[in-house]
Design a protein around this motif. Structure first.
Motif, PDB file in Angstrom:
ATOM      1  N   SER A 240       0.828  -1.204   0.000  1.00 38.63           N
ATOM      2  CA  SER A 240       0.000   0.000   0.000  1.00 38.63           C
ATOM      3  C   SER A 240       0.868   1.262   0.000  1.00 38.63           C
ATOM      4  O   SER A 240       0.616   2.208  -0.756  1.00 38.63           O
ATOM      5  CB  SER A 240      -0.919  -0.007   1.224  1.00 38.63           C
ATOM      6  OG  SER A 240      -1.679   1.174   1.293  1.00 38.63           O
ATOM      7  N   MET A 241       1.897   1.263   0.844  1.00 41.24           N
ATOM      8  CA  MET A 241       2.757   2.436   0.932  1.00 41.24           C
ATOM      9  C   MET A 241       3.568   2.634  -0.341  1.00 41.24           C
ATOM     10  O   MET A 241       3.776   3.773  -0.796  1.00 41.24           O
ATOM     11  CB  MET A 241       3.701   2.303   2.124  1.00 41.24           C
ATOM     12  CG  MET A 241       3.016   2.388   3.478  1.00 41.24           C
ATOM     13  SD  MET A 241       2.090   3.924   3.741  1.00 41.24           S
ATOM     14  CE  MET A 241       0.400   3.375   3.394  1.00 41.24           C
ATOM     15  N   GLU A 243       2.683   1.733  -3.345  1.00 39.87           N
ATOM     16  CA  GLU A 243       1.775   2.190  -4.400  1.00 39.87           C
ATOM     17  C   GLU A 243       1.505   3.692  -4.242  1.00 39.87           C
ATOM     18  O   GLU A 243       1.481   4.434  -5.229  1.00 39.87           O
ATOM     19  CB  GLU A 243       0.469   1.410  -4.348  1.00 39.87           C
ATOM     20  CG  GLU A 243      -0.499   1.754  -5.469  1.00 39.87           C
ATOM     21  CD  GLU A 243       0.068   1.529  -6.865  1.00 39.87           C
ATOM     22  OE1 GLU A 243      -0.292   2.308  -7.775  1.00 39.87           O
ATOM     23  OE2 GLU A 243       0.883   0.589  -7.040  1.00 39.87           O
ATOM     24  N   LYS A 244       1.322   4.132  -3.015  1.00 37.00           N
ATOM     25  CA  LYS A 244       1.108   5.557  -2.753  1.00 37.00           C
ATOM     26  C   LYS A 244       2.336   6.355  -3.164  1.00 37.00           C
ATOM     27  O   LYS A 244       2.230   7.428  -3.780  1.00 37.00           O
ATOM     28  CB  LYS A 244       0.791   5.777  -1.276  1.00 37.00           C
ATOM     29  CG  LYS A 244       0.552   7.235  -0.898  1.00 37.00           C
ATOM     30  CD  LYS A 244       0.154   7.346   0.558  1.00 37.00           C
ATOM     31  CE  LYS A 244       0.022   8.799   0.997  1.00 37.00           C
ATOM     32  NZ  LYS A 244      -0.964   9.542   0.208  1.00 37.00           N
ATOM     33  N   GLN A 247       2.479   6.618  -6.948  1.00 39.80           N
ATOM     34  CA  GLN A 247       1.463   7.535  -7.462  1.00 39.80           C
ATOM     35  C   GLN A 247       1.880   8.990  -7.248  1.00 39.80           C
ATOM     36  O   GLN A 247       1.732   9.829  -8.152  1.00 39.80           O
ATOM     37  CB  GLN A 247       0.122   7.264  -6.783  1.00 39.80           C
ATOM     38  CG  GLN A 247      -0.537   5.955  -7.207  1.00 39.80           C
ATOM     39  CD  GLN A 247      -1.799   5.670  -6.417  1.00 39.80           C
ATOM     40  OE1 GLN A 247      -2.176   6.424  -5.519  1.00 39.80           O
ATOM     41  NE2 GLN A 247      -2.466   4.572  -6.736  1.00 39.80           N
ATOM     42  N   GLU A 248       2.411   9.285  -6.075  1.00 39.62           N
ATOM     43  CA  GLU A 248       2.816  10.658  -5.790  1.00 39.62           C
ATOM     44  C   GLU A 248       4.012  11.056  -6.655  1.00 39.62           C
ATOM     45  O   GLU A 248       4.085  12.187  -7.158  1.00 39.62           O
ATOM     46  CB  GLU A 248       3.142  10.808  -4.306  1.00 39.62           C
ATOM     47  CG  GLU A 248       1.910  10.691  -3.425  1.00 39.62           C
ATOM     48  CD  GLU A 248       2.215  10.893  -1.954  1.00 39.62           C
ATOM     49  OE1 GLU A 248       3.419  10.959  -1.597  1.00 39.62           O
ATOM     50  OE2 GLU A 248       1.265  10.991  -1.157  1.00 39.62           O
TER      51      GLU A 248
END
Length: 256
Positions: A240-241, A243-244, A247-248
Motif C-alpha cells: 500500500s505504501m 503504491e502511494k 502515485q505521488e
C-alpha cells in the motif's frame, strides 16, 4: 519494559475472541509510525523487510541484515517486537535455535516460524517441524526468555484453490497440536479466509490462532467473533505504501 516484561506482555495480548492486531512493519521508521498510531506491539513481515532492502522473499535477505533491522527497531521503539523469521534460515533444529538466538540477543521477543521448505518443495513433515520448534523453545528457556513462537503452517497459503481448503483443515489441526506440544505459543494459518473453517480451527486449537488479512478475508470484528487471537497484515502495508509513493512520484514527474 525489559525484554522479559515485553515477552510476557506480548503473550498476554493474544486472547481468543479479543485478538491482538499487528499492522506489519519493515524498519525503524515504520515501527515508530505504527507505534505512534496506537499499536501495543510490533511485528515485521518477511516479504516487506526483504523488499525494502531490494531482495525477494524466501530467505533471500541475508540473515545479518534481518538481525540488524530487528536491532534498529528495538533500539528505536519500546514495544514488544516479533520478527517474521520464515524457516529460521536452517533446516536443522540446532541451526534454527542458534539463528533464533541472534534475534533474542537484539531484543526480539518472538518469531513467526513456518513449516514450508523454503529452499525446496512442499512442507516439512509435522514431526520435523516440531523438532525445530522444540530446539528453539529449549534455547529460549535456557535464557529464561518466554519467547513467543508463532508456529505457522503454509498448508492454505500453498493451495491457491480455495475450494480445497476444507480438505486441509484436519491436517492443519493435527499440525497445530504437534506444534503446541513442541512449545509453540500461537498457530498461524495464512491464506485461510473462509469463516466456517477459521472458526473450526479456532475451536480445535489450544493456541491462539493467527489470521492474515487479505482480499476476501473477514473483517477484524468478524474474526474476533470466530475466536481468532491474532490478526496480522503481512505484506499489505508495504504494498500500500509503495503504491502511494509511486502515485505521488508519478504525479510529480508527469508535470516535468
Amino acid at each position: 519494559m525489559n525484554q522479559i516484561e515485553k515477552a510476557k506482555a506480548f503473550a498476554a495480548l493474544h486472547r481468543k475472541g479479543d485478538p491482538i492486531v499487528l499492522y506489519n512493519i519493515w524498519d525503524a521508521g515504520t515501527a515508530k509510525a505504527v507505534a505512534e498510531a496506537g499499536a501495543k506491539a510490533l511485528a515485521t513481515g518477511s516479504w516487506s523487510v526483504a523488499a525494502a532492502h531490494g531482495f525477494a522473499d524466501g530467505e533471500k535477505l541475508p540473515m545479518a541484515v534481518l538481525v540488524e533491522t530487528a536491532k534498529s527497531i528495538t533500539d528505536a521503539v519500546d514495544l514488544p517486537l516479533s520478527v517474521d523469521f520464515e524457516g529460521a534460515y536452517s533446516a536443522e533444529p540446532e541451526g534454527a535455535a542458534a539463528n533464533a538466538a541472534r534475534l533474542v540477543d537484539v531484543g526480539a521477543i518472538g518469531i513467526n516460524f513456518e513449516d514450508r521448505v523454503v529452499a525446496g518443495e512442499g512442507l516439512y513433515p509435522a514431526e520435523s517441524q516440531a523438532a525445530r520448534i522444540r530446539a528453539i523453545r529449549a534455547m529460549a528457556d535456557g535464557r529464561d526468555i518466554p519467547f513467543f513462537i508463532n508456529a505457522r503452517t503454509d498448508l492454505f497459503l500453498a493451495e491457491g484453490d480455495l475450494a480445497k481448503h476444507a480438505g486441509l483443515v484436519d491436517e492443519a489441526i493435527e499440525r497445530g497440536r504437534a506444534y503446541a506440544a513442541a512449545g509453540g505459543n500461537g498457530f498461524f494459518v495464512p491464506g485461510l479466509i473462509d469463516p466456517a473453517l477459521i472458526e473450526k480451527i479456532c475451536a480445535a486449537s489450544s493456541l491462539p490462532v493467527n489470521i492474515m488479512m487479505r482480499a476476501g478475508a473477514p473483517d477484524v470484528k468478524t474474526l474476533a467473533k470466530l475466536g481468532v487471537g491474532r490478526i496480522s497484515y503481512g505484506p499489505g502495508p508495504y504494498r500500500s505504501m509503495m503504491e502511494k509513493l509511486k502515485q505521488e512520484a508519478a504525479a510529480i514527474y508527469s508535470t516535468l
